[in-house]
Scaffold this motif. Structure first.
Motif, PDB file in Angstrom:
ATOM      1  N   ARG A  43       0.928  -1.184   0.067  1.00 31.19           N
ATOM      2  CA  ARG A  43       0.130  -0.043  -0.014  1.00 31.19           C
ATOM      3  C   ARG A  43       0.837   1.304   0.091  1.00 31.19           C
ATOM      4  O   ARG A  43       1.677   1.554   0.956  1.00 31.19           O
ATOM      5  CB  ARG A  43      -1.105   0.168   1.105  1.00 31.19           C
ATOM      6  N   GLN A  48      -3.358   3.581  -2.442  1.00 29.78           N
ATOM      7  CA  GLN A  48      -3.488   2.728  -3.344  1.00 29.78           C
ATOM      8  C   GLN A  48      -2.658   1.178  -3.334  1.00 29.78           C
ATOM      9  O   GLN A  48      -1.493   1.473  -2.869  1.00 29.78           O
ATOM     10  CB  GLN A  48      -3.438   3.121  -4.777  1.00 29.78           C
ATOM     11  N   TRP A  49      -3.070   0.245  -3.604  1.00 30.65           N
ATOM     12  CA  TRP A  49      -2.484  -0.958  -3.320  1.00 30.65           C
ATOM     13  C   TRP A  49      -2.022  -1.313  -4.828  1.00 30.65           C
ATOM     14  O   TRP A  49      -2.441  -0.984  -5.851  1.00 30.65           O
ATOM     15  CB  TRP A  49      -3.154  -2.175  -2.998  1.00 30.65           C
TER      16      TRP A  49
END
Length: 168
Positions: A43, A48-49
């Protein structure tokens, strides 16, 4: 005094296996020695991953009382890997652990132990002084699952990274 070659430092660092006097205890992390391919999910600060492939190599070091690894995930960090040094403390039966990546720069200090289910748990602090927890679960000769957690302001742990590793 003779000038040593660069190879001589690496020869002094590496070890062929665990220190025989403490071999059983050293196998907690020693069973990871070898090369692994990983799927790394991280992450980023924007929340956002992102997922990328990488390599994780573990080896014996410093007389066989240390398991050191190099984690390399070029998509996330370019060509700059990070390393973890895990030293077995024969006095406490715990592992003293330091991870660092000079490029980021970042480092973690932790203490490791068995988790009671065949895996390992490491707890300590991150560079900002927050509590951290890393776990190795589902450890087999061919694979393992690693997760990294960091404590938020409320003290609750949140997942920030996980890797699935398969022996190469």
């Amino acid at each position: 005094m003779a000038v040593s070659s660069p190879d001589s430092m690496l020869e002094l660092l590496s070890a062929d296996g665990p220190d025989p006097e403490h071999a059983d205890a050293l196998m907690l992390y020693g069973r990871l020695v070898g090369n692994w391919t990983i799927s790394n999910r991280y992450r980023f600060p924007d929340g956002q991953w992102r997922t990328a492939a990488g390599e994780w190599r573990f080896g014996w070091a410093l007389g066989g009382r240390v398991v050191q690894d190099v984690l390399f995930c070029p998509e996330f960090h370019g060509r700059y890997p990070g390393t973890t040094v895990r030293m077995y403390d024969v006095n406490t039966g715990l592992w003293q652990i330091t991870w660092f990546s000079p490029k980021l720069p970042s480092y973690f200090s932790q203490t490791g132990r068995p988790d009671g289910d065949g895996g390992m748990i490491q707890e300590g602090t991150d560079p900002d002084g927050r509590r951290s927890r890393w776990t190795f679960t589902d450890v087999t000769p061919a694979s393992f699952h690693w997760q990294g957690f960091s404590a938020g302001p409320d003290g609750e742990f949140a997942l920030f990274q996980e890797m699935h590793a398969t022996r190469a």
